[in-house]
Design a protein around this motif. Structure first.
Motif, PDB file in Angstrom:
ATOM      1  N   GLY A  44       0.785  -1.228  -0.372  1.00 25.43           N
ATOM      2  CA  GLY A  44      -0.155  -0.124  -0.225  1.00 25.43           C
ATOM      3  C   GLY A  44       0.683   1.112   0.490  1.00 25.43           C
ATOM      4  N   ILE A  45      -0.339   2.334   0.172  1.00 26.02           N
ATOM      5  CA  ILE A  45       0.718   4.007   0.134  1.00 26.02           C
ATOM      6  C   ILE A  45      -0.404   5.083   1.244  1.00 26.02           C
ATOM      7  CG2 ILE A  45      -0.939   4.679  -1.973  1.00 26.02           C
ATOM      8  CD1 ILE A  45       1.866   5.019  -3.161  1.00 26.02           C
ATOM      9  N   ILE A  46       0.806   5.596   1.816  1.00 27.20           N
ATOM     10  CA  ILE A  46       0.530   6.370   2.620  1.00 27.20           C
ATOM     11  C   ILE A  46      -0.100   8.207   1.248  1.00 27.20           C
ATOM     12  CG2 ILE A  46       0.841   7.624   4.671  1.00 27.20           C
ATOM     13  CD1 ILE A  46       2.915   5.621   5.462  1.00 27.20           C
ATOM     14  N   GLN A  47      -1.679   8.141   1.684  1.00 27.90           N
ATOM     15  CA  GLN A  47      -1.147   9.620   1.200  1.00 27.90           C
ATOM     16  C   GLN A  47      -2.034  10.447   1.833  1.00 27.90           C
ATOM     17  OE1 GLN A  47      -3.320   8.162  -2.634  1.00 27.90           O
ATOM     18  NE2 GLN A  47      -0.795   8.477  -2.922  1.00 27.90           N
ATOM     19  N   GLN A  48      -1.513  11.824   2.230  1.00 29.08           N
ATOM     20  CA  GLN A  48      -1.424  12.737   3.187  1.00 29.08           C
ATOM     21  C   GLN A  48      -2.271  14.110   2.515  1.00 29.08           C
ATOM     22  OE1 GLN A  48       2.228  13.595   4.802  1.00 29.08           O
ATOM     23  NE2 GLN A  48       3.191  11.994   3.845  1.00 29.08           N
ATOM     24  N   ALA A  49      -2.765  15.087   3.520  1.00 26.49           N
ATOM     25  CA  ALA A  49      -4.439  16.284   3.009  1.00 26.49           C
ATOM     26  C   ALA A  49      -4.298  16.034   2.076  1.00 26.49           C
ATOM     27  CB  ALA A  49      -3.827  17.212   4.392  1.00 26.49           C
ATOM     28  N   ASN A  50      -2.859  16.703   1.706  1.00 27.27           N
ATOM     29  CA  ASN A  50      -2.779  17.406  -0.184  1.00 27.27           C
ATOM     30  C   ASN A  50      -3.276  16.804  -1.397  1.00 27.27           C
ATOM     31  OD1 ASN A  50      -0.209  15.550   0.435  1.00 27.27           O
ATOM     32  ND2 ASN A  50       1.229  16.919  -1.377  1.00 27.27           N
ATOM     33  N   SER A  89      -3.096  14.834  12.623  1.00 23.62           N
ATOM     34  CA  SER A  89      -2.628  15.703  10.925  1.00 23.62           C
ATOM     35  C   SER A  89      -3.796  16.640  11.111  1.00 23.62           C
ATOM     36  CB  SER A  89      -2.645  14.452  10.091  1.00 23.62           C
ATOM     37  OG  SER A  89      -1.786  13.546   9.901  1.00 23.62           O
ATOM     38  N   ARG A  90      -3.062  17.776   9.966  1.00 24.38           N
ATOM     39  CA  ARG A  90      -3.704  18.849  10.275  1.00 24.38           C
ATOM     40  C   ARG A  90      -5.399  18.395   8.058  1.00 24.38           C
ATOM     41  NH1 ARG A  90      -0.708  23.845   9.473  1.00 24.38           N
ATOM     42  NH2 ARG A  90      -2.061  24.238   7.747  1.00 24.38           N
ATOM     43  N   LYS A  91      -6.107  18.520   8.409  1.00 23.78           N
ATOM     44  CA  LYS A  91      -7.304  18.500   7.634  1.00 23.78           C
ATOM     45  C   LYS A  91      -6.770  19.708   6.261  1.00 23.78           C
ATOM     46  CE  LYS A  91     -10.201  16.003   9.893  1.00 23.78           C
ATOM     47  NZ  LYS A  91     -11.781  15.674   9.360  1.00 23.78           N
ATOM     48  N   LEU A  92      -6.485  19.726   5.004  1.00 25.17           N
ATOM     49  CA  LEU A  92      -6.762  20.686   3.988  1.00 25.17           C
ATOM     50  C   LEU A  92      -8.182  21.436   3.285  1.00 25.17           C
ATOM     51  CD1 LEU A  92      -3.138  20.538   2.066  1.00 25.17           C
ATOM     52  CD2 LEU A  92      -4.166  22.119   3.837  1.00 25.17           C
ATOM     53  N   VAL A  93      -9.065  19.908   3.289  1.00 24.47           N
ATOM     54  CA  VAL A  93     -10.705  19.151   3.720  1.00 24.47           C
ATOM     55  C   VAL A  93     -10.794  18.864   4.611  1.00 24.47           C
ATOM     56  CG1 VAL A  93     -11.869  18.929   1.502  1.00 24.47           C
ATOM     57  CG2 VAL A  93     -10.080  19.285   0.539  1.00 24.47           C
ATOM     58  N   ASP A  94     -12.119  20.102   4.915  1.00 27.19           N
ATOM     59  CA  ASP A  94     -12.701  19.925   6.243  1.00 27.19           C
ATOM     60  C   ASP A  94     -13.436  18.013   5.839  1.00 27.19           C
ATOM     61  OD1 ASP A  94     -11.457  21.545   7.338  1.00 27.19           O
ATOM     62  OD2 ASP A  94     -13.205  22.745   7.133  1.00 27.19           O
ATOM     63  N   ALA A  95     -14.630  18.197   4.947  1.00 27.80           N
ATOM     64  CA  ALA A  95     -15.052  16.888   4.901  1.00 27.80           C
ATOM     65  C   ALA A  95     -14.543  16.047   4.554  1.00 27.80           C
ATOM     66  CB  ALA A  95     -16.406  17.193   3.782  1.00 27.80           C
ATOM     67  N   TYR A  96     -13.533  15.444   5.070  1.00 27.13           N
ATOM     68  CA  TYR A  96     -12.875  14.300   4.294  1.00 27.13           C
ATOM     69  C   TYR A  96     -11.746  13.700   5.479  1.00 27.13           C
ATOM     70  CZ  TYR A  96     -15.266  15.078  -0.074  1.00 27.13           C
ATOM     71  OH  TYR A  96     -16.228  14.846  -0.785  1.00 27.13           O
ATOM     72  N   PRO A  97     -11.164  12.260   5.286  1.00 26.24           N
ATOM     73  CA  PRO A  97     -10.002  12.732   6.470  1.00 26.24           C
ATOM     74  C   PRO A  97      -8.911  13.232   5.941  1.00 26.24           C
ATOM     75  CG  PRO A  97     -10.988  10.889   5.659  1.00 26.24           C
ATOM     76  CD  PRO A  97     -12.102  11.854   4.746  1.00 26.24           C
ATOM     77  N   ALA A  98      -7.881  13.025   7.169  1.00 22.05           N
ATOM     78  CA  ALA A  98      -6.360  13.509   6.887  1.00 22.05           C
ATOM     79  C   ALA A  98      -5.327  13.286   5.910  1.00 22.05           C
ATOM     80  CB  ALA A  98      -5.905  14.301   8.115  1.00 22.05           C
ATOM     81  N   ASN A  99      -5.821  12.034   6.215  1.00 20.73           N
ATOM     82  CA  ASN A  99      -4.470  10.621   5.474  1.00 20.73           C
ATOM     83  C   ASN A  99      -5.670   9.530   4.760  1.00 20.73           C
ATOM     84  OD1 ASN A  99      -2.221  12.281   7.099  1.00 20.73           O
ATOM     85  ND2 ASN A  99      -3.603  11.796   9.247  1.00 20.73           N
ATOM     86  N   LEU A 100      -4.729   8.993   3.968  1.00 20.82           N
ATOM     87  CA  LEU A 100      -5.342   7.529   3.821  1.00 20.82           C
ATOM     88  C   LEU A 100      -4.760   6.997   3.204  1.00 20.82           C
ATOM     89  CD1 LEU A 100      -8.390   6.598   2.586  1.00 20.82           C
ATOM     90  CD2 LEU A 100      -7.619   6.668   0.251  1.00 20.82           C
ATOM     91  N   GLY A 101      -4.529   5.906   3.966  1.00 22.82           N
ATOM     92  CA  GLY A 101      -3.371   4.523   4.135  1.00 22.82           C
ATOM     93  C   GLY A 101      -4.238   3.802   2.029  1.00 22.82           C
ATOM     94  N   ILE A 102      -3.992   3.319   1.465  1.00 20.45           N
ATOM     95  CA  ILE A 102      -5.089   2.020   0.042  1.00 20.45           C
ATOM     96  C   ILE A 102      -3.913   1.589  -0.322  1.00 20.45           C
ATOM     97  CG2 ILE A 102      -4.197   4.489  -1.365  1.00 20.45           C
ATOM     98  CD1 ILE A 102      -7.198   4.213  -2.459  1.00 20.45           C
ATOM     99  N   ARG A 104      -1.922   0.337  -3.675  1.00 14.40           N
ATOM    100  CA  ARG A 104      -1.508   0.428  -4.329  1.00 14.40           C
ATOM    101  C   ARG A 104      -2.903  -0.875  -5.815  1.00 14.40           C
ATOM    102  NH1 ARG A 104       3.515   2.430  -5.292  1.00 14.40           N
ATOM    103  NH2 ARG A 104       4.023   2.817  -3.323  1.00 14.40           N
ATOM    104  N   PRO A 105      -3.416  -1.985  -5.358  1.00 14.00           N
ATOM    105  CA  PRO A 105      -4.400  -2.135  -6.600  1.00 14.00           C
ATOM    106  C   PRO A 105      -5.416  -1.070  -6.152  1.00 14.00           C
ATOM    107  CG  PRO A 105      -3.374  -4.119  -5.104  1.00 14.00           C
ATOM    108  CD  PRO A 105      -2.688  -2.895  -4.824  1.00 14.00           C
ATOM    109  N   ALA A 106      -5.736  -1.160  -4.910  1.00 10.28           N
ATOM    110  CA  ALA A 106      -7.099  -0.499  -4.902  1.00 10.28           C
ATOM    111  C   ALA A 106      -6.922   0.681  -5.729  1.00 10.28           C
ATOM    112  CB  ALA A 106      -7.492  -0.392  -3.357  1.00 10.28           C
ATOM    113  N   LEU A 107      -6.332   1.385  -5.525  1.00 14.66           N
ATOM    114  CA  LEU A 107      -5.523   2.823  -6.001  1.00 14.66           C
ATOM    115  C   LEU A 107      -5.788   3.222  -7.825  1.00 14.66           C
ATOM    116  CD1 LEU A 107      -5.028   5.671  -5.963  1.00 14.66           C
ATOM    117  CD2 LEU A 107      -2.503   5.644  -5.155  1.00 14.66           C
ATOM    118  N   HIS A 108      -4.984   1.996  -8.254  1.00 15.34           N
ATOM    119  CA  HIS A 108      -4.955   1.983  -9.709  1.00 15.34           C
ATOM    120  C   HIS A 108      -6.233   1.918 -10.062  1.00 15.34           C
ATOM    121  CE1 HIS A 108      -2.647   0.949 -13.089  1.00 15.34           C
ATOM    122  NE2 HIS A 108      -3.027  -0.597 -13.394  1.00 15.34           N
TER     123      HIS A 108
END
Ligand SMILES: Cc1cc2nc3c(=O)[nH]c(=O)nc-3n(C[C@H](O)[C@H](O)[C@H](O)COP(=O)(O)OP(=O)(O)OC[C@H]3O[C@@H](n4cnc5c(N)ncnc54)[C@H](O)[C@@H]3O)c2cc1C
Length: 370
Positions: A44-50, A89-102, A104-108
């Motif tokens: 998997g991969i970690i993705q952050q607020a940006n 972790s600070r959010k950049l979009v209030d409605a959604y989580p700050a980070n996502l673990g996903i 790689r096949p699911a992201l793809h």
């Protein structure tokens, strides 16, 4: 430039997100992908607020969030298992989580589906064998076909052949001295955030879905040894002997060589031009980083959005390419250099880096508008 016909070489994370951004601006997009099976490896991969902000801008946030595991803080542990801190972790979009673990096949799967739904045409098992021309690019493909495009984007990753064609004298990716070992496991109920362990070996657990997480272990790998697939499970079990006990405890469950993903860490950053004529590079092809700040894919995704934005407003491609590089250069350089510095500190080449402080500083950089 809105009528431009664009070819993207490489249907990975950067190419696919660029295709969505370009289709939203009305460009015609063809893609070619070298891998006939269009496969990605299974961890998997970690993705952050940006990245959450970028996916919102691309209009694919719901599909994306549903495919991963959102979390709003990072739990930091000492190697002996003592819980040191829960860092929000600070959010950049209030409605959604700050980070996502996903995974790689699911992201793809999400990116491939959304790119095609947006109208990008993808051909698999195809590469570009030659790029030539002036006011348009004449492309010859490995399947014997040919095409003419206004713009070509090289999104073909760390070992980009497009980069090698454009800039034969460009530096090559450099090995950092570390490698990363990864393996998926069923997610225990206790892992609902990134569990990061302090110390000279980078290691942790990342939730990916209700029933899935992955374990990563970053190790010194002097001489960049080659590990054959046969024996990888045993090699990872051996490496885990020096890990924090809570991480080493997973060693018993590692038995299948094919379930282990080992990657030597490499980086590259092009300080010269990022385009030549009507061909431009994005993502790992031009700035590949180590994963210490979890931002490599984030930078590739942001590249595509900025490139589409500049192409939509410019009269000429080279004007757009120059503006794109100017907007991306310092941010990507910061990520590559700071990530490498953390790795060097783990190797004892630099004084220890306070990872929580480094993450806070990084956030200030990536929180700025792209
Ligand atoms: C160990 C490790 C852990 C990481 N963890 C994270 C993380 O947690 N968070 C994060 O944000 N980033 C992470 N990254 C970085 C991230 O994986 C990359 O930055 C990201 O995949 C770059 O996307 P890209 O599209 O530029 O390249 P890629 O994802 O490599 O895609 C390139 C695509 O081009 C195709 N291709 C290659 N050559 C050709 C050709 N000649 N013709 C046609 N197609 C071609 C490839 O098959 C591939 O599909 C990690 C990297 C490593 C090594």
């Amino acid at each position: 430039m809105r009528e431009a016909r664009i070819l993207i070489i490489g249907a990975g994370i950067g190419g696919l997100t660029a295709s969505i951004a370009l289709r939203r601006r009305g460009f015609e997009v063809d893609m070619i992908e070298r891998d006939p099976a269009w496969s990605v490896y299974g961890v998997g991969i970690i993705q952050q607020a940006n990245v959450i902000r970028a996916m919102t801008e691309l209009g694919i946030i719901q599909d994306y969030l549903e495919a991963g595991f959102g979390f709003d803080y990072v739990d930091v542990f000492a190697p002996d298992g003592t819980h040191l801190a829960q860092v929000p972790s600070r959010k950049l979009v209030d409605a959604y989580p700050a980070n996502l673990g996903i995974a790689r096949p699911a992201l793809h799967e999400v990116l491939g589906r959304c790119a095609q739904a947006a109208g990008a045409r993808i051909r698999l098992g195809v590469t570009a064998t030659s790029l030539s021309g002036g006011d348009e690019v004449h492309v010859e493909f490995s399947d014997g076909s040919a095409g003419r495009y206004d713009i070509v984007i090289g999104a073909d990753g760390l070992n980009s052949t497009t980069r090698a064609q454009l800039f034969p004298d460009a530096p090559r990716p450099q090995f950092t001295g570390q490698g990363v070992w990864r393996h998926n496991f069923p997610r225990p109920a206790s892992v609902v955030s990134l569990h990061a362990y302090a110390g000279s070996l980078g290691m942790g657990l990342v939730p990916l879905a209700d029933n899935l997480m992955y374990l990563f272990l970053t190790t010194p790998e002097p001489g960049n040894p080659h590990y054959a697939r046969s024996g990888l499970a045993r090699a990872m079990r051996d490496k885990l002997r020096d890990a924090a006990p809570a991480i080493a405890a997973y060693a018993d469950q590692i038995a299948d060589d094919d379930a282990v993903v080992y990657k030597p860490l490499e980086w590259i950053f092009l300080t010269g031009p990022w385009h030549k004529g009507r061909v431009v590079l994005l993502g790992d092809a031009v700035h590949a980083t180590t994963p210490h700040l979890g931002q490599g894919a984030g930078m590739a995704i942001e590249d595509g959005i900025v490139l589409a934005d500049e192409l939509a407003r410019a009269a000429e491609p080279e004007e757009a390419f120059a503006a794109y590089r100017a907007r991306r250069f310092e941010r990507c350089r910061y990520i590559v250099e700071q990530s490498k510095a953390i790795g060097d500190s783990q190797l004892g080449l630099l004084p220890p880096v306070d990872q929580a402080k480094a993450t806070r500083e990084m956030f200030e950089v990536v929180a700025a508008p792209i």
